[in-house]
Design an enzyme around this catalytic site. Structure first.
Site, PDB file in Angstrom:
ATOM      1  CD  GLU A 436      -2.657  -1.375   0.008  1.00  0.00           C
ATOM      2  OE1 GLU A 436      -3.011  -0.490  -0.847  1.00  0.00           O
ATOM      3  OE2 GLU A 436      -2.990  -2.600  -0.250  1.00  0.00           O
ATOM      4  N   GLY A 437       1.832   1.082  -0.411  1.00  0.00           N
ATOM      5  CA  GLY A 437       3.152   2.352  -0.874  1.00  0.00           C
ATOM      6  C   GLY A 437       4.000   2.143   0.571  1.00  0.00           C
TER       7      GLY A 437
END
Length: 598
Positions: A436-437
């Site tokens: 998610e980053g």
């Protein structure tokens, strides 16, 4: 591996006494979600997760999910039955709209439920988590027809959802994706390409999987501006709602991972698969971030959740394991009697409490930003969500790594032995700082996008709001003196480094990015210290019930032993980029550059 004890009492205390849940229960549409009802829901959910989901955690790790010769994917023993019970109980639908069969509860309640589920089995929890992200994207951008066709069974959990972003050559650079979407005469699109790292990309838990796939139309602009997003179901759906023929999406691999073995992380191949455009062409990144920002808070909560599970196990081990004699003892002592073990346990417990409050505070502001009747209040809450989300994701998952490592350390050599189960927590949580980053991307987002909001006024206003606690701390007496002193000192540290970032970012972005990760850590430490101080103040006057009586010692420990780390990070924040780039690749490898022979 020890039994899981749901931390419902601390969740209830945090909701009532720290993060201001009462204001959420008063918002339009949430009248049914009063605190008493919420605590009852969490108690029932905690029992369910402990009795039904938690027992699958060990089998999930030992067996893993597997790709079969016929291309199907089988999840570990107990997953299918636990998921069916999860769907029957309706736990995944609690925070989703009533219009599509959900319970209509606030996001705050949904996040608390996610924490309990993640603590029971992180790998299992990823299936409903990804489904919720897909649901939120469709709620925001789907047509009425798409919502009616896909959402009811996704909300119920009968159909699962995924996010298909990453490709082998692209990694986190989503703009580099090459999956093609060619429009057909009937308005559908033919989707062709390969996606990797797709969590629960295929499985045997639900009869249908609704993939949300990023792809590029032939005439799309380059980079992120040319990305669109499509619904690509595993099975096509007939006009009567029944499942039809298999779509052109197939699993070509299931990754062999360090942890979360129970979760099938798939390589998916799309071969002219039928897709349905969500929103307009070329706005896929905007839609993706609806899923991504929701998932980032949930991922931060994963760090908290696995740390809680690991802490519970290390505490039980510390009480039972006898070794040596503590000061003053006349016989072998449990290792919990030794100061260093106590330090590790208190570090886990204090950080976990701070993280729980941080995640819930973020969720409270999500609910305010979407449901408050006053536009200015919604806007300010949305700013706070933007600021807190990268902090929650990064600080939560960094601490997930650190605290599960401490839990393993308490086990000593037995922690390194797989049979105890301590290593599983350490392995499972490691992915959370990556997906998610990555946390470096979160830090870049904080200094590059969130700090410049209103030329820095948004962040500085939040710091000023934390300072408002000083009067209460001063009036609370000598027991709170060290909390007040350290909180004030590190609020100064945070303000000092924030002003440095605001000055430096526009003129020397490389230096700002070079200090962004330690800067984000300062934010996490200080917000955690502030929330722990609020907890200690909120516990005054309550009966000593185990939760209330722990708040002051925990807050003081945090203030005196954890919070001062913030001051030590100032040098790393402000050092600039010169020395980070002073050594070239050869010198970093202790290898002299090649020279032509004379």
């Amino acid at each position: 591996m020890s039994e899981f004890r749901p931390p419902v009492a601390d969740l209830a205390f945090a909701l009532e006494r720290v993060v201001g849940y009462d204001q959420i229960a008063q918002l339009p549409g949430f009248e049914h979600a009063d605190l008493d009802t919420v605590v009852e829901v969490l108690s029932e959910a905690g029992d369910f997760m402990a009795e039904v989901v938690a027992p699958t955690n060990r089998a999930g790790d030992l067996e893993g999910s597997r790709l079969n010769a016929d291309g199907t994917v089988t999840t570990p023993t107990g997953f299918k039955e636990a998921y069916a019970a999860f769907v029957d109980a309706g736990w995944g639908s609690v925070p989703l709209p009533e219009e599509y069969g959900g319970g209509g509860f606030p996001r705050t309640v949904g996040l608390a439920l996610q924490e309990l589920e993640m603590e029971a089995n992180m790998a299992f929890s990823l299936a409903p988590l990804l489904t919720q992200g897909a649901i939120e994207a469709l709620l925001g951008y789907g047509t009425d027809e798409q919502k009616q066709q896909w959402l009811p069974k996704m909300v119920s959990g009968e159909w699962a959802g995924t996010m298909n972003l990453t490709e082998p050559h692209a990694g986190s650079d989503v703009g580099a994706l090459t999956t093609k979407a060619v429009k057909r005469a009937d308005g559908t699109y033919g989707i062709t390409g390969q996606k990797i790292f797709i969590t629960f990309g295929d499985h045997d838990l639900s009869e249908q999987i609704v993939h949300l796939v990023l792809a590029r139309t032939p005439d799309a602009p380059a980079g992120t501006k040319g990305i669109s997003i499509f619904i690509v179901p595993k099975f096509l759906v007939n006009d009567d709602g029944s499942l039809g023929e298999r779509n052109g999406v197939h699993t070509v691999g299931v990754e062999h991972k360090m942890g979360i073995h129970g979760s099938p992380t798939c390589v998916l191949s799309y071969e002219d698969a039928t897709g349905y455009l969500v929103g307009d062409e070329n706005i896929g990144m905007r839609i993706m971030f609806v899923m991504m920002n929701s998932a980032r808070l949930s991922v931060g909560t994963q760090g908290l959740a696995v740390a809680e599970r690991a802490y519970q196990q290390s505490l039980e081990y510390a009480k039972e394991r006898k070794q040596g004699r503590a000061i003053g003892a006349t016989e072998s002592s449990p290792i919990i009697d030794f100061p260093d073990v106590r330090r590790m346990l208190m570090t886990q417990k204090a950080y976990i409490a701070a993280l729980r409050r941080m995640m819930l505070l973020n969720a409270v502001n999500v609910d305010i930003s979407t449901h408050h009747p006053d536009a200015a209040t919604r806007t300010r809450a949305d700013e706070i969500v933007g600021l807190l989300t990268p902090i929650c994701k990064s600080f939560g998952t960094d601490l997930g790594n650190e605290l599960t490592s401490l839990a393993l350390q308490i086990h000593g050599g037995m922690g390194f032995i797989e049979e105890t189960g301590a290593a599983q927590h350490y392995r499972d949580v490691r992915i959370a700082a990556i997906y998610e980053g990555t946390n470096g991307i979160q830090a870049a987002d904080l200094v590059g996008r969130k700090l410049p909001v209103r030329d820095g006024a948004s962040a500085l206003e939040f710091i000023a709001s934390m300072r408002e606690l000083d009067g209460e701390l001063a009036a609370a007496g000598e027991e709170f003196a060290s909390i007040r002193t350290q909180l004030n000192a590190q609020l100064d540290t945070l303000e000092q480094t924030t002003k440095y970032m605001l000055r430096t970012g526009p003129t020397d972005p490389n230096s700002a990015l070079s200090g962004s990760t330690p800067y984000l850590r300062i934010w996490g430490l200080v917000v955690g210290g502030w929330l722990m101080a609020k907890s200690a103040l909120g516990a005054r006057g309550l009966d000593a019930d185990g939760i209330a009586e722990a708040q002051l010692p925990l807050a003081r420990f945090y203030a005196e032993q954890l919070l001062p780390q913030a001051a030590g990070l100032v040098g790393a924040v402000t050092a600039g980029s010169h020395d980070l780039f002073a050594l070239d690749a050869d010198t970093l490898a202790d290898r002299a550059p090649s020279r032509a022979r004379v």
